[in-house]
Design an enzyme around this catalytic site. Structure first.
Site, mmCIF file in Angstrom:
data_model
loop_
_atom_site.group_PDB
_atom_site.id
_atom_site.type_symbol
_atom_site.label_atom_id
_atom_site.label_comp_id
_atom_site.label_asym_id
_atom_site.label_seq_id
_atom_site.Cartn_x
_atom_site.Cartn_y
_atom_site.Cartn_z
ATOM 1 N N ARG A 15 0.837 -1.207 0.000
ATOM 2 C CA ARG A 15 0.000 0.000 0.000
ATOM 3 C C ARG A 15 0.877 1.264 0.000
ATOM 4 O O ARG A 15 1.030 1.933 -1.014
ATOM 5 C CB ARG A 15 -0.947 -0.020 1.219
ATOM 6 C CG ARG A 15 -2.065 1.015 1.163
ATOM 7 C CD ARG A 15 -1.683 2.405 1.597
ATOM 8 N NE ARG A 15 -1.111 2.475 2.936
ATOM 9 C CZ ARG A 15 -0.542 3.562 3.435
ATOM 10 N NH1 ARG A 15 -0.471 4.672 2.717
ATOM 11 N NH2 ARG A 15 -0.010 3.563 4.649
ATOM 12 N N ASP A 16 1.518 1.558 1.129
ATOM 13 C CA ASP A 16 2.335 2.782 1.204
ATOM 14 C C ASP A 16 3.470 2.707 0.187
ATOM 15 O O ASP A 16 3.865 3.715 -0.408
ATOM 16 C CB ASP A 16 2.897 2.918 2.627
ATOM 17 C CG ASP A 16 3.196 4.358 3.015
ATOM 18 O OD1 ASP A 16 3.192 5.214 2.131
ATOM 19 O OD2 ASP A 16 3.448 4.610 4.204
ATOM 20 N N HIS A 207 5.557 4.544 12.646
ATOM 21 C CA HIS A 207 5.554 4.460 11.172
ATOM 22 C C HIS A 207 6.553 5.515 10.676
ATOM 23 O O HIS A 207 6.223 6.693 10.552
ATOM 24 C CB HIS A 207 4.121 4.742 10.698
ATOM 25 C CG HIS A 207 3.915 4.749 9.216
ATOM 26 N ND1 HIS A 207 3.181 3.788 8.554
ATOM 27 C CD2 HIS A 207 4.299 5.620 8.255
ATOM 28 C CE1 HIS A 207 3.123 4.061 7.269
ATOM 29 N NE2 HIS A 207 3.798 5.179 7.055
ATOM 30 N N HIS A 209 9.334 7.076 7.966
ATOM 31 C CA HIS A 209 9.882 7.158 6.607
ATOM 32 C C HIS A 209 11.356 7.561 6.729
ATOM 33 O O HIS A 209 11.760 8.204 7.699
ATOM 34 C CB HIS A 209 9.080 8.173 5.776
ATOM 35 C CG HIS A 209 7.734 7.650 5.353
ATOM 36 N ND1 HIS A 209 7.461 7.248 4.067
ATOM 37 C CD2 HIS A 209 6.596 7.449 6.049
ATOM 38 C CE1 HIS A 209 6.209 6.826 3.984
ATOM 39 N NE2 HIS A 209 5.656 6.938 5.183
ATOM 40 N N CYS A 240 4.291 9.184 0.240
ATOM 41 C CA CYS A 240 2.894 9.621 0.152
ATOM 42 C C CYS A 240 2.764 10.598 -1.009
ATOM 43 O O CYS A 240 3.568 11.513 -1.144
ATOM 44 C CB CYS A 240 2.470 10.291 1.457
ATOM 45 S SG CYS A 240 0.800 10.947 1.384
ATOM 46 N N ASN A 249 9.250 4.228 3.146
ATOM 47 C CA ASN A 249 9.205 3.779 4.537
ATOM 48 C C ASN A 249 10.538 3.145 4.898
ATOM 49 O O ASN A 249 11.301 2.745 4.029
ATOM 50 C CB ASN A 249 8.115 2.711 4.690
ATOM 51 C CG ASN A 249 6.744 3.272 4.459
ATOM 52 O OD1 ASN A 249 6.324 3.453 3.322
ATOM 53 N ND2 ASN A 249 6.037 3.570 5.525
HETATM 54 P P1 HMG Z 1 -13.166 14.380 -2.331
HETATM 55 O O1 HMG Z 1 -12.909 14.742 -3.757
HETATM 56 O O2 HMG Z 1 -13.297 15.499 -1.350
HETATM 57 O O3 HMG Z 1 -14.416 13.399 -2.199
HETATM 58 O O4 HMG Z 1 -12.021 13.417 -1.870
HETATM 59 P P2 HMG Z 1 -15.965 13.591 -2.385
HETATM 60 O O5 HMG Z 1 -16.636 12.901 -1.243
HETATM 61 O O6 HMG Z 1 -16.306 15.033 -2.674
HETATM 62 O O7 HMG Z 1 -16.239 12.723 -3.717
HETATM 63 C C1 HMG Z 1 -15.665 13.121 -4.952
HETATM 64 C C2 HMG Z 1 -15.514 11.911 -5.858
HETATM 65 O O8 HMG Z 1 -14.661 10.936 -5.224
HETATM 66 C C3 HMG Z 1 -16.829 11.191 -6.134
HETATM 67 O O9 HMG Z 1 -16.729 10.623 -7.438
HETATM 68 C C4 HMG Z 1 -16.836 10.056 -5.155
HETATM 69 O O10 HMG Z 1 -17.611 8.956 -5.584
HETATM 70 C C5 HMG Z 1 -15.362 9.686 -5.114
HETATM 71 P P3 HMG Z 1 -17.296 11.376 -8.745
HETATM 72 O O11 HMG Z 1 -18.779 11.571 -8.464
HETATM 73 O O12 HMG Z 1 -16.541 12.675 -8.853
HETATM 74 O O13 HMG Z 1 -16.991 10.382 -9.859
HETATM 75 N N1 HMG Z 1 -14.965 9.045 -3.846
HETATM 76 C C6 HMG Z 1 -14.411 7.818 -3.792
HETATM 77 N N2 HMG Z 1 -14.062 6.937 -4.739
HETATM 78 C C7 HMG Z 1 -13.524 5.755 -4.329
HETATM 79 N N3 HMG Z 1 -13.316 5.458 -3.027
HETATM 80 C C8 HMG Z 1 -13.651 6.313 -2.057
HETATM 81 C C9 HMG Z 1 -14.235 7.553 -2.424
HETATM 82 N N4 HMG Z 1 -14.667 8.632 -1.713
HETATM 83 C C10 HMG Z 1 -15.124 9.512 -2.594
HETATM 84 N N5 HMG Z 1 -13.427 5.995 -0.778
HETATM 85 C C11 HMG Z 1 -11.162 11.611 -0.525
HETATM 86 C C12 HMG Z 1 -11.958 12.919 -0.543
HETATM 87 C C13 HMG Z 1 -10.856 11.284 0.922
HETATM 88 C C14 HMG Z 1 -12.015 10.519 -1.168
HETATM 89 C C15 HMG Z 1 -9.861 11.821 -1.343
HETATM 90 O O14 HMG Z 1 -9.196 12.945 -0.852
HETATM 91 C C16 HMG Z 1 -8.935 10.652 -1.248
HETATM 92 O O15 HMG Z 1 -9.244 9.583 -1.768
HETATM 93 N N6 HMG Z 1 -7.793 10.812 -0.592
HETATM 94 C C17 HMG Z 1 -6.870 9.679 -0.359
HETATM 95 C C18 HMG Z 1 -5.485 10.163 -0.249
HETATM 96 C C19 HMG Z 1 -4.573 8.999 0.047
HETATM 97 O O16 HMG Z 1 -4.906 7.845 -0.157
HETATM 98 N N7 HMG Z 1 -3.359 9.332 0.522
HETATM 99 C C20 HMG Z 1 -2.372 8.339 0.840
HETATM 100 C C21 HMG Z 1 -2.700 7.541 2.070
HETATM 101 S S1 HMG Z 1 -2.304 8.368 3.602
HETATM 102 C C22 HMG Z 1 -0.599 8.075 3.784
HETATM 103 O O17 HMG Z 1 0.061 7.594 2.899
HETATM 104 C C23 HMG Z 1 0.039 8.343 5.115
HETATM 105 C C24 HMG Z 1 0.294 7.070 5.925
HETATM 106 O O18 HMG Z 1 1.129 6.176 5.240
HETATM 107 C C25 HMG Z 1 0.956 7.424 7.267
HETATM 108 C C26 HMG Z 1 2.163 8.327 7.111
HETATM 109 O O19 HMG Z 1 3.102 8.000 6.419
HETATM 110 O O20 HMG Z 1 2.104 9.393 7.728
HETATM 111 C C27 HMG Z 1 -1.030 6.358 6.240
HETATM 112 MG MG MG Z 2 3.434 6.329 5.190
#
Ligand code: HMG
Ligand code: MG
Length: 302
Positions: A15-16, A207, A209, A240, A249
Site C-alpha cells: 500500500r504505502d 511508522h 519514513h 505519500c 518507509n
Molecule cells: P473528495 O474529492 O473530497 O471526495 O475526496 P468527495 O466525497 O467530494 O467525492 C468526490 C468523488 O470521489 C466522487 O466521485 C466520489 O464517488 C469519489 P465522482 O462523483 O466525482 O466520480 N470518492 C471515492 N471513490 C472511491 N473510493 C472512495 C471515495 N470517496 C469519494 N473511498 C477523498 C476525498 C478522501 C475521497 C480523497 O481525498 C482521497 O481519496 N484521498 C486519499 C489520499 C490517500 O490515499 N493518501 C495516501 C494515504 S495516507 C498516507 O500515505 C500516510 C500514511 O502512510 C501514514 C504516514 O506516512 O504518515 C497512512
Molecule cells: Mg506512510
C-alpha cells in the site's frame, strides 16, 4: 538498553510502498508481492486502499487484489479507507481489517483528504459503526506527527489529542507516522512519551519514513520507550503522493537485520523478504532503497 523480547511488524509495502508509483503496477504483481510477504512470515500486510482513484490511481485495483490473494489464516490484510464509501468497498471485498487516516496538521489533512481534521473524524464515525457491525478491526493512522511539509513543526500535544480521539473511537491501535521522515530520536521519543500519557504504549505503532536516514535510530529510540509495533516496507518502497520529496518507509530488511542483531523476535525471514524485495524491484525497474537489501544483493551477485 531496555528492549522488548519480541515486536510485531506491519508490512505496508503493497500500500504505502506502491501508492506513489507513477506507472500502474499489474494486479498479478501486487498479488504475488502480498503472497510472498506472508510466505516470508509477515502476519500483517497492508494490501491496498479504497480511496478515490482520481486522488491515488495506483490503488484503484485494490478490489481485484483482495479477490486474488491467498488469505492465510491468522494473517491480517488491512486496507485504508477514508470514508463510508471506502468502507463499503472494503466490506464488499471481504476485508476483515481497515485503517482510517488523519493528520496532525490541518494543511496536510486538507491536501491528503480534502477536509479538516475534525471533518476527517466525522467521516470515520460511520466507518467505525460499520466495522463494529461487521466484526472488522480498525487501525488508526496519524500523519505528520513530527512535522508537516506545508506548515512546519507539530506539537506532541496535538498528536496526543488525536491519538486519544482515535483510540476512544474504537481503533485497536494508533500508528504514528513521520510522513516526511524528518524526525530524530529525541523528537520521536518526546512525541511518543506525550502520546503514551493518553493511550497505552502497547496500543501504539511507529511508522517512520527514511527521508533523512533516521528511521532505524528512531525505531531503536522509541522501542526503548516501550513501542513494540513497527510499520515497514519491503525494499524501503514508498512515499505519500501528498508529501512531495518524502522518501520511502523504513525498509523491512533493515529493520529485521537490526532486530536479529539485537536478538528481538519478529517472525519474518530475512532471506525470504530480501528475495521478495528483489522481485518487486525488478518489476518496478529500480534498485531497493534498503541498505540491507543492497548489501544482500551484492553478496548474492558476488
Ligand atoms: P473528495 O474529492 O473530497 O471526495 O475526496 P468527495 O466525497 O467530494 O467525492 C468526490 C468523488 O470521489 C466522487 O466521485 C466520489 O464517488 C469519489 P465522482 O462523483 O466525482 O466520480 N470518492 C471515492 N471513490 C472511491 N473510493 C472512495 C471515495 N470517496 C469519494 N473511498 C477523498 C476525498 C478522501 C475521497 C480523497 O481525498 C482521497 O481519496 N484521498 C486519499 C489520499 C490517500 O490515499 N493518501 C495516501 C494515504 S495516507 C498516507 O500515505 C500516510 C500514511 O502512510 C501514514 C504516514 O506516512 O504518515 C497512512
Ligand atoms: Mg506512510
Amino acid at each position: 538498553m531496555n528492549l522488548p523480547r519480541h515486536v510485531r511488524l506491519v508490512e505496508v509495502g503493497p500500500r504505502d510502498g506502491l501508492q506513489n508509483e507513477a506507472k500502474p503496477v499489474p494486479v498479478d504483481v501486487k498479488v504475488e508481492l502480498i503472497d510472498r510477504l506472508t510466505a516470508a512470515g509477515h502476519a500483517a500486510v497492508e494490501s491496498g486502499s479504497f480511496v478515490s482513484p482520481k486522488w491515488v490511481p495506483q490503488m484503484a485495483s485494490t478490489d481485484a487484489v483482495m479477490a486474488r490473494i491467498k488469505r492465510k489464516p491468522g494473517v491480517s490484510y488491512p486496507v485504508l479507507v477514508p470514508n463510508k464509501q471506502g468502507m463499503n468497498a472494503a466490506i464488499e471485498a471481504g476485508c476483515e481489517e481497515v485503517a482510517v487516516f488523519t493528520a496532525a496538521s490541518e494543511a496536510f489533512c486538507r491536501k491528503n483528504t480534502n477536509c479538516s481534521i475534525d471533518e476527517s473524524f466525522e467521516r470515520f464515525a460511520p466507518v467505525i459503526e460499520a466495522a463494529q457491525k461487521h466484526g472488522m478491526r480498525v487501525r488508526g493512522y496519524i500523519s505528520t506527527v513530527i512535522a508537516c511539509p506545508y506548515s512546519g513543526e507539530v506539537a506532541p500535544a496535538t498528536v496526543a489529542d488525536l491519538s486519544e480521539r482515535l483510540f476512544r473511537m474504537g481503533c485497536y491501535e494508533v500508528s504514528l507516522g513521520d510522513t516526511i521522515g524528518v524526525g530524530t530520536p529525541a523528537k520521536c521519543v518526546a512525541m511518543v512519551d506525550a502520546v503514551a500519557e493518553r493511550v497505552p504504549r502497547e496500543k501504539l505503532a511507529a511508522h517512520f519514513h527514511d527521508t533523512y536516514g533516521q528511521s532505524l535510530a528512531n525505531i531503536l529510540a522509541v522501542m526503548e520507550r516501550g513501542i513494540t509495533v513497527f510499520d515497514t516496507a519491503v525494499a524501503g518502497l514508498g512515499g505519500c503522493p501528498y508529501a512531495k520529496g518524502a522518501s520511502g518507509n523504513v525498509g523491512t530488511e533493515d529493520v529485521i537485520y537490526m532486530l536479529d542483531g539485537l536478538g528481538i523476535a519478529h517472525g519474518v525471514d530475512l532471506e525470504a523478504i530480501a528475495e521478495t524485495g528483489r522481485f518487486i524491484c525488478a518489476a518496478l525497474g529500480r534498485e531497493p532503497a534498503s541498505k540491507v537489501a543492497q548489501a544482500l544483493k551484492a553478496k548474492c551477485a558476488a
